[in-house]
Design a protein around this motif. Structure first.
Motif, PDB file in Angstrom:
ATOM      1  N   SER A  51       2.477   1.593  -3.358  1.00  0.00           N
ATOM      2  CA  SER A  51       1.567   2.132  -4.385  1.00  0.00           C
ATOM      3  C   SER A  51       1.401   3.717  -4.480  1.00  0.00           C
ATOM      4  CB  SER A  51       0.212   1.439  -4.302  1.00  0.00           C
ATOM      5  OG  SER A  51       0.425   0.058  -4.679  1.00  0.00           O
ATOM      6  N   LEU A  69       2.055   6.565  -6.582  1.00  0.00           N
ATOM      7  CA  LEU A  69       1.134   7.492  -7.177  1.00  0.00           C
ATOM      8  C   LEU A  69       1.388   9.093  -6.963  1.00  0.00           C
ATOM      9  CD1 LEU A  69      -1.730   7.893  -8.329  1.00  0.00           C
ATOM     10  CD2 LEU A  69      -2.715   7.847  -5.922  1.00  0.00           C
ATOM     11  N   GLU A 105       0.795  -1.182   0.083  1.00  0.00           N
ATOM     12  CA  GLU A 105      -0.150  -0.016  -0.123  1.00  0.00           C
ATOM     13  C   GLU A 105       0.760   1.132  -0.068  1.00  0.00           C
ATOM     14  OE1 GLU A 105      -3.477   2.145   2.533  1.00  0.00           O
ATOM     15  OE2 GLU A 105      -2.829   0.162   2.931  1.00  0.00           O
ATOM     16  N   THR A 146      -6.393  15.633 -10.398  1.00  0.00           N
ATOM     17  CA  THR A 146      -7.421  15.608  -9.611  1.00  0.00           C
ATOM     18  C   THR A 146      -7.978  14.151  -9.270  1.00  0.00           C
ATOM     19  OG1 THR A 146      -7.959  17.727 -10.165  1.00  0.00           O
ATOM     20  CG2 THR A 146      -9.869  16.630  -8.934  1.00  0.00           C
ATOM     21  N   SER A 147      -8.093  13.363 -10.358  1.00  0.00           N
ATOM     22  CA  SER A 147      -8.452  11.934 -10.223  1.00  0.00           C
ATOM     23  C   SER A 147      -7.642  11.115  -9.689  1.00  0.00           C
ATOM     24  CB  SER A 147      -8.724  11.405 -11.734  1.00  0.00           C
ATOM     25  OG  SER A 147     -10.018  12.266 -12.174  1.00  0.00           O
ATOM     26  N   ALA A 148      -6.341  11.176  -9.498  1.00  0.00           N
ATOM     27  CA  ALA A 148      -5.491  10.610  -8.748  1.00  0.00           C
ATOM     28  C   ALA A 148      -5.389  10.853  -7.323  1.00  0.00           C
ATOM     29  CB  ALA A 148      -3.924  10.880  -9.534  1.00  0.00           C
ATOM     30  N   GLN A 208      -8.098  12.103  -5.848  1.00  0.00           N
ATOM     31  CA  GLN A 208      -9.135  11.549  -5.109  1.00  0.00           C
ATOM     32  C   GLN A 208      -9.352  10.036  -5.002  1.00  0.00           C
ATOM     33  OE1 GLN A 208     -11.889  12.291  -8.669  1.00  0.00           O
ATOM     34  NE2 GLN A 208     -13.260  13.578  -7.322  1.00  0.00           N
ATOM     35  N   THR A 209      -8.378   9.245  -5.558  1.00  0.00           N
ATOM     36  CA  THR A 209      -8.276   7.894  -5.015  1.00  0.00           C
ATOM     37  C   THR A 209      -7.661   7.614  -3.857  1.00  0.00           C
ATOM     38  OG1 THR A 209      -6.212   7.632  -6.385  1.00  0.00           O
ATOM     39  CG2 THR A 209      -8.006   7.273  -7.598  1.00  0.00           C
ATOM     40  N   THR A 210      -6.876   8.818  -3.141  1.00  0.00           N
ATOM     41  CA  THR A 210      -6.078   8.565  -2.038  1.00  0.00           C
ATOM     42  C   THR A 210      -7.207   8.709  -0.743  1.00  0.00           C
ATOM     43  OG1 THR A 210      -5.583  10.750  -1.884  1.00  0.00           O
ATOM     44  CG2 THR A 210      -4.071   9.356  -3.154  1.00  0.00           C
ATOM     45  N   ASP A 211      -7.939   9.740  -0.957  1.00  0.00           N
ATOM     46  CA  ASP A 211      -8.839  10.223   0.136  1.00  0.00           C
ATOM     47  C   ASP A 211     -10.224  10.472  -0.120  1.00  0.00           C
ATOM     48  OD1 ASP A 211      -8.403  12.651  -0.991  1.00  0.00           O
ATOM     49  OD2 ASP A 211      -7.254  13.350   0.360  1.00  0.00           O
ATOM     50  N   GLY A 212     -10.646  10.595  -1.476  1.00  0.00           N
ATOM     51  CA  GLY A 212     -11.924  11.072  -1.873  1.00  0.00           C
ATOM     52  C   GLY A 212     -12.285  12.440  -1.569  1.00  0.00           C
ATOM     53  N   ASP A 226      -6.254  14.820 -14.565  1.00  0.00           N
ATOM     54  CA  ASP A 226      -5.770  13.338 -14.247  1.00  0.00           C
ATOM     55  C   ASP A 226      -4.868  13.448 -12.927  1.00  0.00           C
ATOM     56  OD1 ASP A 226      -5.919  12.484 -16.590  1.00  0.00           O
ATOM     57  OD2 ASP A 226      -4.073  12.712 -17.526  1.00  0.00           O
TER      58      ASP A 226
END
Length: 216
Positions: free
Chosen positions: A8, A12, A5, A125-127, A129-133, A123
């Motif tokens: 990754s 990221l 984790e 912003t989306s990346a 978002q995957t960490t904490d939303g 891209d």
């Protein structure tokens, strides 16, 4: 030992940083285009000034005396041509068309880079978002100029969004200027456009310089 984790997340973060670097490289390209566009606009202004330059006042007694005292075939030919040299007139018209075409190309290239910047921003912003939303998508936010003053450099996506907003507003201003250019426009109006272009009123240099500090 680093967990999968953590690894990754580290990858990221590196990806986000590389996209941020690409974003700022695009900003630099926009800046270079703007400088070149300013020169083209100045060239357009010079051509308009020459084309719109009034002829010599042949009703002036002083002018008449000067012409009579220096009357030669060359002077007569110059007067008969409307007090314009043919090669200068041709060159001014050539510069007019060249600068007009160059400015249209500037707008096209700037739009292409702007689209690329929007894609990179999406891209990143989306990346994130995957960490904490917790971050909203950029397309759902309305960034006003006044909010730029409140930006902090801790939120990378937000800084990028502010810079994108500023650059887009500058592009829209330049697009309006180029679309308004006309052979019959007044010199006063054209001078105002030149000043607005060079002043870059929508760009906050402090925020842009701060963003570059994250890279250097």
């Amino acid at each position: 030992m680093e967990s999968n984790e953590d690894q990754s997340l580290s990858e990221l973060e590196e990806e986000i940083f590389q996209k941020f670097r690409a974003f700022m490289t695009g900003i630099a390209k926009i800046d270079e285009l703007g400088i070149a566009g300013s020169r083209l606009l100045s060239g357009f202004q010079q051509a308009i000034e020459f084309i719109g330059r009034p002829p010599i006042d042949m009703n002036s007694k002083l002018v008449d005396k000067i012409i009579v005292a220096n009357e030669t075939k060359r002077v007569k030919a110059y007067i008969n041509s409307g007090c314009r040299k043919l090669n200068e007139s041709i060159q001014s018209l050539t510069n007019f068309h060249s600068c007009t075409q160059g400015l249209c190309n500037h707008i096209r290239k700037a739009k292409e880079i702007l689209n690329e910047l929007e894609g990179v921003l999406g891209d990143v912003t989306s990346a994130i978002q995957t960490t904490d939303g917790k971050l909203l998508a950029f397309s759902g936010l309305d960034f006003d100029v006044e909010l730029i003053e409140q930006a902090t450099y801790n939120d990378l996506a937000m800084v990028m969004a502010f810079i994108y907003s500023m650059v887009k507003q500058e592009y829209l201003m330049q697009e309006k200027i180029v679309s308004a250019l006309d052979l019959k426009m007044s010199l006063e109006e054209l001078e105002s456009y030149c000043q607005m272009w060079s002043l870059r009123p929508f760009i906050n240099d402090e925020i842009v310089h701060g963003a570059w500090e994250h890279i250097h």
